[in-house]
Design a protein around this motif. Sequence first.
Motif, mmCIF file in Angstrom:
data_model
loop_
_atom_site.group_PDB
_atom_site.id
_atom_site.type_symbol
_atom_site.label_atom_id
_atom_site.label_comp_id
_atom_site.label_asym_id
_atom_site.label_seq_id
_atom_site.Cartn_x
_atom_site.Cartn_y
_atom_site.Cartn_z
ATOM 1 N N LYS A 7 51.846 35.580 41.113
ATOM 2 C CA LYS A 7 50.676 35.634 41.996
ATOM 3 C C LYS A 7 49.456 36.161 41.265
ATOM 4 C CE LYS A 7 49.095 37.424 46.463
ATOM 5 N NZ LYS A 7 49.444 38.226 47.656
ATOM 6 N N ALA A 8 49.623 37.182 40.424
ATOM 7 C CA ALA A 8 48.493 37.766 39.696
ATOM 8 C C ALA A 8 47.867 36.758 38.732
ATOM 9 C CB ALA A 8 48.948 39.013 38.942
ATOM 10 N N VAL A 9 48.708 35.999 38.030
ATOM 11 C CA VAL A 9 48.185 34.988 37.107
ATOM 12 C C VAL A 9 47.511 33.859 37.878
ATOM 13 C CG1 VAL A 9 48.775 33.314 35.313
ATOM 14 C CG2 VAL A 9 49.895 35.550 35.340
ATOM 15 N N HIS A 10 48.145 33.417 38.951
ATOM 16 C CA HIS A 10 47.579 32.349 39.783
ATOM 17 C C HIS A 10 46.213 32.766 40.331
ATOM 18 C CE1 HIS A 10 47.043 29.727 43.311
ATOM 19 N NE2 HIS A 10 47.874 28.883 42.715
ATOM 20 N N THR A 11 46.106 34.000 40.823
ATOM 21 C CA THR A 11 44.852 34.512 41.371
ATOM 22 C C THR A 11 43.767 34.580 40.301
ATOM 23 O OG1 THR A 11 46.019 35.806 43.044
ATOM 24 C CG2 THR A 11 43.774 36.504 42.492
ATOM 25 N N HIS A 12 44.150 34.996 39.085
ATOM 26 C CA HIS A 12 43.196 35.081 37.979
ATOM 27 C C HIS A 12 42.608 33.710 37.660
ATOM 28 C CE1 HIS A 12 41.351 35.870 34.169
ATOM 29 N NE2 HIS A 12 42.305 35.296 33.470
ATOM 30 N N ILE A 13 43.433 32.706 37.577
ATOM 31 C CA ILE A 13 42.936 31.372 37.240
ATOM 32 C C ILE A 13 42.141 30.781 38.396
ATOM 33 C CG2 ILE A 13 43.597 29.037 36.540
ATOM 34 C CD1 ILE A 13 46.007 30.279 35.112
ATOM 35 N N GLU A 14 42.555 31.063 39.624
ATOM 36 C CA GLU A 14 41.783 30.613 40.790
ATOM 37 C C GLU A 14 40.395 31.245 40.786
ATOM 38 O OE1 GLU A 14 41.109 28.317 44.134
ATOM 39 O OE2 GLU A 14 42.933 28.338 42.899
ATOM 40 N N SER A 15 40.316 32.498 40.341
ATOM 41 C CA SER A 15 39.039 33.184 40.233
ATOM 42 C C SER A 15 38.119 32.476 39.235
ATOM 43 C CB SER A 15 39.271 34.632 39.799
ATOM 44 O OG SER A 15 38.054 35.299 39.537
ATOM 45 N N LEU A 16 38.682 32.036 38.117
ATOM 46 C CA LEU A 16 37.899 31.296 37.127
ATOM 47 C C LEU A 16 37.378 29.982 37.703
ATOM 48 C CD1 LEU A 16 40.185 31.787 33.990
ATOM 49 C CD2 LEU A 16 37.898 32.749 34.303
ATOM 50 N N ILE A 17 38.234 29.301 38.449
ATOM 51 C CA ILE A 17 37.846 28.028 39.061
ATOM 52 C C ILE A 17 36.723 28.242 40.073
ATOM 53 C CG2 ILE A 17 38.632 26.155 40.577
ATOM 54 C CD1 ILE A 17 41.424 26.498 39.227
ATOM 55 N N ASN A 18 36.887 29.219 40.955
ATOM 56 C CA ASN A 18 35.879 29.492 41.981
ATOM 57 C C ASN A 18 34.558 29.936 41.367
ATOM 58 O OD1 ASN A 18 37.685 28.850 44.004
ATOM 59 N ND2 ASN A 18 38.331 30.963 44.329
ATOM 60 N N PHE A 19 34.645 30.745 40.294
ATOM 61 C CA PHE A 19 33.434 31.194 39.608
ATOM 62 C C PHE A 19 32.656 30.003 39.066
ATOM 63 C CE2 PHE A 19 31.337 32.224 35.591
ATOM 64 C CZ PHE A 19 30.470 33.236 35.982
ATOM 65 N N THR A 20 33.363 29.070 38.444
ATOM 66 C CA THR A 20 32.713 27.900 37.852
ATOM 67 C C THR A 20 32.075 27.033 38.933
ATOM 68 O OG1 THR A 20 34.321 27.898 36.046
ATOM 69 C CG2 THR A 20 33.069 25.873 36.395
ATOM 70 N N GLU B 289 41.441 41.590 36.693
ATOM 71 C CA GLU B 289 42.549 40.662 36.961
ATOM 72 C C GLU B 289 43.612 40.756 35.871
ATOM 73 O OE1 GLU B 289 40.302 37.061 37.319
ATOM 74 O OE2 GLU B 289 39.258 37.824 39.103
ATOM 75 N N HIS B 290 43.189 40.982 34.643
ATOM 76 C CA HIS B 290 44.151 41.162 33.551
ATOM 77 C C HIS B 290 44.994 42.415 33.769
ATOM 78 C CE1 HIS B 290 41.747 38.559 30.446
ATOM 79 N NE2 HIS B 290 42.338 37.848 31.373
ATOM 80 N N LEU B 291 44.362 43.482 34.243
ATOM 81 C CA LEU B 291 45.112 44.708 34.517
ATOM 82 C C LEU B 291 46.115 44.493 35.650
ATOM 83 C CD1 LEU B 291 42.340 47.460 34.183
ATOM 84 C CD2 LEU B 291 44.239 47.005 32.606
ATOM 85 N N ASP B 292 45.758 43.685 36.622
ATOM 86 C CA ASP B 292 46.701 43.354 37.709
ATOM 87 C C ASP B 292 47.928 42.625 37.149
ATOM 88 O OD1 ASP B 292 45.064 44.488 39.605
ATOM 89 O OD2 ASP B 292 44.165 42.586 40.253
ATOM 90 N N ILE B 293 47.678 41.728 36.202
ATOM 91 C CA ILE B 293 48.782 40.990 35.573
ATOM 92 C C ILE B 293 49.686 41.953 34.813
ATOM 93 C CG2 ILE B 293 49.366 39.271 33.805
ATOM 94 C CD1 ILE B 293 46.716 37.827 34.593
ATOM 95 N N ILE B 294 49.072 42.853 34.049
ATOM 96 C CA ILE B 294 49.856 43.815 33.271
ATOM 97 C C ILE B 294 50.672 44.727 34.181
ATOM 98 C CG2 ILE B 294 49.618 45.871 31.807
ATOM 99 C CD1 ILE B 294 47.409 44.407 30.315
ATOM 100 N N GLU B 295 50.078 45.156 35.279
ATOM 101 C CA GLU B 295 50.806 46.016 36.215
ATOM 102 C C GLU B 295 52.028 45.287 36.773
ATOM 103 O OE1 GLU B 295 50.226 48.423 40.439
ATOM 104 O OE2 GLU B 295 48.656 47.090 39.705
ATOM 105 N N ALA B 296 51.853 44.025 37.148
ATOM 106 C CA ALA B 296 52.968 43.251 37.700
ATOM 107 C C ALA B 296 54.071 43.066 36.665
ATOM 108 C CB ALA B 296 52.458 41.895 38.195
ATOM 109 N N ILE B 297 53.676 42.790 35.426
ATOM 110 C CA ILE B 297 54.658 42.629 34.353
ATOM 111 C C ILE B 297 55.407 43.935 34.119
ATOM 112 C CG2 ILE B 297 54.927 42.231 31.869
ATOM 113 C CD1 ILE B 297 52.634 40.200 32.063
ATOM 114 N N SER B 298 54.663 45.044 34.102
ATOM 115 C CA SER B 298 55.290 46.342 33.835
ATOM 116 C C SER B 298 56.280 46.721 34.928
ATOM 117 C CB SER B 298 54.224 47.428 33.691
ATOM 118 O OG SER B 298 53.543 47.632 34.915
#
Length: 230
Positions: A208-221, A190-199
């Motif tokens: 969207k990439a950051v939102h998805t990353h944090i949603e992933s953390l929430i769902n995991f918990t 997910e971090h690589l997805d964020i970096i790709e979008a930024i680049s």
Amino acid sequence: MTAEKISPKAKPHSENTDGAHSLASMAYNAVSEMIRHRRLSGGDVIVEARLADMLGISRTPLREALQRLEGEGLVRKGNGRNYIVRRVDVGEYLQSLRLRQLIEPEAAAQAINAIPTPKLLAVKREIEDLMGSTAYHTDAHWFSDDNLHNMIIDHCGNEVMAQTLRDLRATTRLFEIDRLKERLLPDSSEHLDIIEAISLGDREKTRKAVHTHIESLINFTRHHLGIPSS
């Protein structure tokens, strides 16, 4: 007129000062590591005299280190003079993630044009090295996570937003520690997805990439603890 001689005792003053700062930094790193590795858990009282003796330093640099940790939200003052490792329950953790989810995607979008390309590439290489490692190292995961998110925070151009995110990350960090290993591959991908979008300079894709990353953390918990979706 003869030149005034400097007393031999005067010279070490700055050296002593530098030494005190060095001891405080050492104490900060040591206590931070104890918290990361759960040798100091949420709710534990930090007995300064005992900890200073264990570290082989006086209480002055240790107190400076604890004040720094207090400023970062990792410890708090107890009823007496002692510090206590801050305890974060699942409710505060999830609420903090939800607030990050509202703020951090915009911070990342605002940071796109301010992040130096060498910095972006260095963080990317670090993530790739972490994914390619044959052994898991907690600290390497922590540092990689910090470098990605701090890169966004430090370059978002809004200090109020940045400080809010720093405080929220201090809170979520205290809860995530026991489960960090299971997040290595999802976090890195997910971090690589964020970096790709930024680049790419794509603000919407970055949000969207950051939102998805944090949603992933929430769902995991929620899945890990058996909490139904709200």
